[in-house]
Design a protein around this motif. Structure first.
Motif, PDB file in Angstrom:
ATOM      1  N   UNK A 332      43.622  39.634  39.937  1.00 38.64           N
ATOM      2  CA  UNK A 332      42.996  39.192  41.194  1.00 38.64           C
ATOM      3  C   UNK A 332      43.567  39.980  42.368  1.00 38.64           C
ATOM      4  N   UNK A 333      44.872  40.234  42.359  1.00 40.41           N
ATOM      5  CA  UNK A 333      45.493  41.011  43.444  1.00 40.41           C
ATOM      6  C   UNK A 333      44.942  42.437  43.419  1.00 40.41           C
ATOM      7  N   UNK A 334      44.874  43.004  42.218  1.00 40.90           N
ATOM      8  CA  UNK A 334      44.393  44.386  42.100  1.00 40.90           C
ATOM      9  C   UNK A 334      42.940  44.492  42.561  1.00 40.90           C
ATOM     10  N   UNK A 335      42.135  43.496  42.180  1.00 41.09           N
ATOM     11  CA  UNK A 335      40.713  43.577  42.507  1.00 41.09           C
ATOM     12  C   UNK A 335      40.421  43.295  43.979  1.00 41.09           C
ATOM     13  N   UNK A 336      41.272  42.488  44.629  1.00 44.33           N
ATOM     14  CA  UNK A 336      41.042  42.243  46.063  1.00 44.33           C
ATOM     15  C   UNK A 336      41.859  43.202  46.907  1.00 44.33           C
ATOM     16  N   UNK A 337      42.783  43.909  46.295  1.00 44.76           N
ATOM     17  CA  UNK A 337      43.598  44.888  47.010  1.00 44.76           C
ATOM     18  C   UNK A 337      44.593  44.273  47.972  1.00 44.76           C
ATOM     19  N   UNK A 338      44.927  42.978  47.754  1.00 45.10           N
ATOM     20  CA  UNK A 338      45.876  42.340  48.666  1.00 45.10           C
ATOM     21  C   UNK A 338      46.518  41.113  48.016  1.00 45.10           C
ATOM     22  N   UNK A 339      47.637  40.687  48.559  1.00 48.21           N
ATOM     23  CA  UNK A 339      48.279  39.475  48.041  1.00 48.21           C
ATOM     24  C   UNK A 339      47.928  38.275  48.931  1.00 48.21           C
ATOM     25  N   UNK A 340      46.952  38.453  49.785  1.00 50.98           N
ATOM     26  CA  UNK A 340      46.554  37.375  50.680  1.00 50.98           C
ATOM     27  C   UNK A 340      46.055  36.157  49.889  1.00 50.98           C
ATOM     28  N   UNK A 341      46.624  34.983  50.206  1.00 46.33           N
ATOM     29  CA  UNK A 341      46.334  33.774  49.434  1.00 46.33           C
ATOM     30  C   UNK A 341      44.845  33.445  49.411  1.00 46.33           C
ATOM     31  N   UNK A 342      44.217  33.451  50.582  1.00 46.51           N
ATOM     32  CA  UNK A 342      42.809  33.069  50.618  1.00 46.51           C
ATOM     33  C   UNK A 342      41.925  34.091  49.919  1.00 46.51           C
ATOM     34  N   UNK A 343      42.371  35.373  49.955  1.00 45.96           N
ATOM     35  CA  UNK A 343      41.651  36.413  49.226  1.00 45.96           C
ATOM     36  C   UNK A 343      41.682  36.141  47.729  1.00 45.96           C
ATOM     37  N   UNK A 344      42.876  35.790  47.225  1.00 40.41           N
ATOM     38  CA  UNK A 344      43.024  35.506  45.788  1.00 40.41           C
ATOM     39  C   UNK A 344      42.179  34.285  45.412  1.00 40.41           C
TER      40      UNK A 344
END
Lengths: 421, 292
Positions: A332-344
């Motif tokens: 999920x981090x790789x696919x969203x390109x961020x460790x942002x909680x709401x992004x995950x």
């Protein structure tokens, strides 16, 4: 003069200075991990699961699974070029679990929490996660309540819900004519998980014409089941249904065998470790399973091989859950390109597909965050077909079957108290 | 009154189960009465007995494990008695408590490191599987054998303490160690033997209970409370107290499961509460100055 003004310095010798500095050095070593972790070039992930008590043996497998996943991710270069820094601790009980979750988020800046087996502790962690808006991917809590009335936007469920387990085993029981018109005798672990499972079991029995009139609550610290077994013998049921947990299952199966009762045994919750602990001589019954190392798919075989190489024994189903949790988080981090909680959270909710080391890919339902994936049933393997001490269980066909909707074994939206949108 | 046969069955089963409580409580009581040490590590030695048995059984079968494992556990006990326990015989009981509490954790963790956290399989030896039927009542042969072993252990321990010169020295040593020393008898090796015996009994309980309960690192922590409940109900320092208390606990728990199963574990604590209210020193407890 000096000493009189400053009594603390009296008797200050070379020896006591040496002792003192050794103490400081020891303290520094204990404090060191926190300092090292303050670097921002790592992605810090918290892992909480019971490692002591009656769920401890399962927790240990969870730790092995999550550790292997983190090692594999780091060996492949990490996520977004950053290494995973795993912070694994014993959650012990609900209050400790919530304190530790709070500290991991507040002080250690973890971007997500994985793990847990006890439904009561899982609920406590999810409350912290929800308040702090940090994803919590739970890998071992079965209670329907966590996906229902206590559901939470930041909590995701890799572990199957009790309903999924009961439907999986119920299908097998139906094939053996052990449901309609049959009397069931229940034994239920007397804590959150057991009570939840009992309710799900009751509903299933009612809907499918089985009679679960008799049920006994078993304290989680019971080790001798003989008086319960005498009650079963007196009741002469058609099926004995276990809603027990952890070590209880091992103890009960062993003693059930000891008393030689032949009423068929089935259960709504199961972990491979309980069967291994009972041993091939005592293990009996039909049980649901979420994963088993004999699964013949490429990713399952790769995981089993890597785990066996790393830890010297095949993975237990709890190891699958925690391994998968870490892999899904990393993906999920790789696919969203961020460790942002709401992004995950948004990505996991989007219906993204994941390889769950089974025949079909899985996905999280958007409105209750339950991972939709195949389940199985499991029973003793004939002794002459067992290849080694770990090979004592026979895995049934996937439930739901190949053509069926994965959601057919899960709670329907209409029946659920959860509505995350 | 068609309930009656089933109640009777639970009572008799409780008597058989009392072997289970007796085995784990006997060594605990012995070490306490003679050494004055409240051995919180007793459960850990019990677990060690089970784990040694798992290893030995592979090569020498259950019989070998039954003999060798308690001896090995007793040897661990001797080593610990020589290096640690003996420093605490005549000091504040709280120190011994802390020592054995720490020891319990160390042993449990050591088991985790050596054997892993997952439960290990251990089955009832084939020659003693099966059940005895008396009317409509059922008794597994294995539990009856456990009852016999418990009876033997009680008899043996009683004879040792009451019918041998060794036992007389031990008893004199408990009452007046200085006088024994003046008479030129060294108490040190005798106390070592007593502690080894108590810890060996814990190991024996571990071997005997392994086939009917899970072999896992926390198994000691699971039973230690029950063992203490038995000793406290029986009364500190009382030999027969432990025997009677084990019987009571087995029967009361069986009856509780018959009538209010959810209170099964609570029932033994209630029993303890009741006994302590009526007899603050337990059923047959002696007055022990250092604890009052």
């Amino acid at each position: 003069m000096f000493n009189e003004k400053n009594p603390g310095m009296m008797g200050l010798t070379r020896r006591s200075i040496l002792k003192g500095s050794a103490g400081v050095a020891a303290l520094a070593t204990i404090g060191a991990p926190a300092i090292v972790r303050a670097q921002s070039d790592v992605i810090r992930v918290g892992h909480l699961t019971p490692r002591t008590g009656f769920l401890g043996p399962l927790g240990e497998y969870g730790v092995m699974g999550v550790t292997l996943a983190a090692e594999e991710i780091n060996a492949a270069g990490g996520v977004l070029g950053r290494k995973i820094d795993l912070l694994a601790e014993d959650s012990v009980n609900p209050s400790t679990a919530s304190t530790k979750a709070d500290r991991m988020i507040g002080r250690d800046n973890v971007i997500a929490i994985l793990g847990e087996i006890s439904s009561a502790s899982g609920l406590a962690i999810s409350q912290v996660a929800g308040r702090e808006k940090i994803p919590f991917i739970q890998t071992g809590c079965n209670s329907d309540e966590l996906r229902g009335k206590s559901c939470n936007r930041y909590m995701f469920h890799i572990e199957g819900a009790n309903t999924m387990y009961i439907n999986a085993v119920g299908d097998s029981l139906k094939r053996e004519n052990l449901v309609e018109g049959k009397t069931w005798f229940g034994l239920t672990a007397d804590y959150a998980y057991g009570h939840d499972l009992l309710e799900v079991c009751r509903n299933y029995a009612k809907k499918n014409g089985a009679d679960l009139a008799q049920n006994e609550l078993v304290p989680t610290d019971s080790t001798d089941f003989s008086p319960f077994i005498l009650k079963i013998r007196r009741a002469r049921p058609d099926v004995v249904v276990s809603n027990l947990a952890g070590n209880q299952i091992t103890n009960f199966i062993k003693q059930y065998k000891e008393y030689g009762l032949d009423y068929p045994l089935a259960g709504g919750g199961f972990d491979t470790a309980a069967a291994w602990g009972a041993g091939p001589a005592a293990f009996a019954g039909i049980w649901p399973a979420i994963w088993h190392h004999s699964l013949d798919t490429p990713s399952a075989k790769a995981f089993t091989a890597a785990f066996t190489k790393r830890w010297g024994k095949p993975p237990e189903n709890q190891a699958w859950g925690d391994y998968l949790g870490m892999k899904i988080l990393a993906q999920a981090i790789a696919e969203t390109g961020s460790t942002d909680a709401d992004g995950i959270v948004g990505h996991l909710e989007s219906g993204a597909k994941f390889d769950v080391l089974k025949g079909r890919e899985g996905y999280f339902r958007s409105w209750d965050h339950q991972l939709m994936n195949e389940m199985y049933s499991i029973r003793p393997k004939p002794a002459d077909k067992q290849a080694d001490q770990w090979d004592m269980l026979l895995l049934g066909d996937p439930v739901p079957g190949p053509g069926e909707d994965l959601e057919s074994i899960a709670t329907t939206r209409a029946d659920s108290a959860c509505n995350l949108g | 009154m068609e309930e009656l046969p089933f109640i009777l069955e639970q009572v008799l089963n409780g008597v058989v189960v009392s072997a289970y409580y007796l085995l784990i409580a006997l060594g605990l009581s012995l070490i306490f009465s003679l050494g004055g040490i409240v051995n919180l590590a007793h459960g850990a030695f019990y677990a060690l007995g089970a784990y040694f048995a798992v290893e030995i059984e592979r090569y020498l079968g259950f019989g070998g494990a039954l003999v060798l494992s308690p001896i090995l556990v007793a040897m661990v006990g001797i080593a610990l008695e020589r290096t640690m326990f003996r420093r605490f015989y005549r000091s504040d009981p709280i120190l011994g408590l802390l020592l054995t509490f720490g020891l319990a954790m160390v042993i449990e963790q050591a088991i985790r490191i050596v054997w892993g956290a997952a439960p290990l399989p251990f089955r009832i030896p084939p020659f003693i599987q099966g059940q005895l039927f008396v009317g409509d009542m059922i008794f597994p042969y294995y539990r009856l054998a456990m009852l016999a072993v418990a009876a033997l252990a009680v008899t043996g321990t009683w004879l040792l303490l009451n019918k041998t010169s060794f036992g007389r020295v031990v008893k004199a040593g408990v009452q007046n160690p200085d006088m024994v020393a003046v008479l030129g008898i060294s108490l040190a090796p005798i106390m070592t033997a007593v502690v080894a015996l108590g810890i060996g009994l814990a190991g024996l309980a571990g071997v005997l209970l392994a086939p009917i309960s899970g072999v896992h690192p926390a198994m000691g922590a699971e039973i230690i409370t029950a063992a203490f409940v038995v000793v406290v109900i029986g009364g500190l320092g009382s030999f027969w107290g432990v025997v009677v208390a084990a019987l009571l606990v087995g029967v009361v728990r069986g009856l509780a499961i018959h009538f209010v199963p959810a209170a099964a574990e609570a029932s033994i604590y209630l029993l303890m509460l009741l006994v302590l209210l009526l007899r603050p020193r337990g059923l047959f407890g002696e007055r022990i100055m250092r604890f009052e």
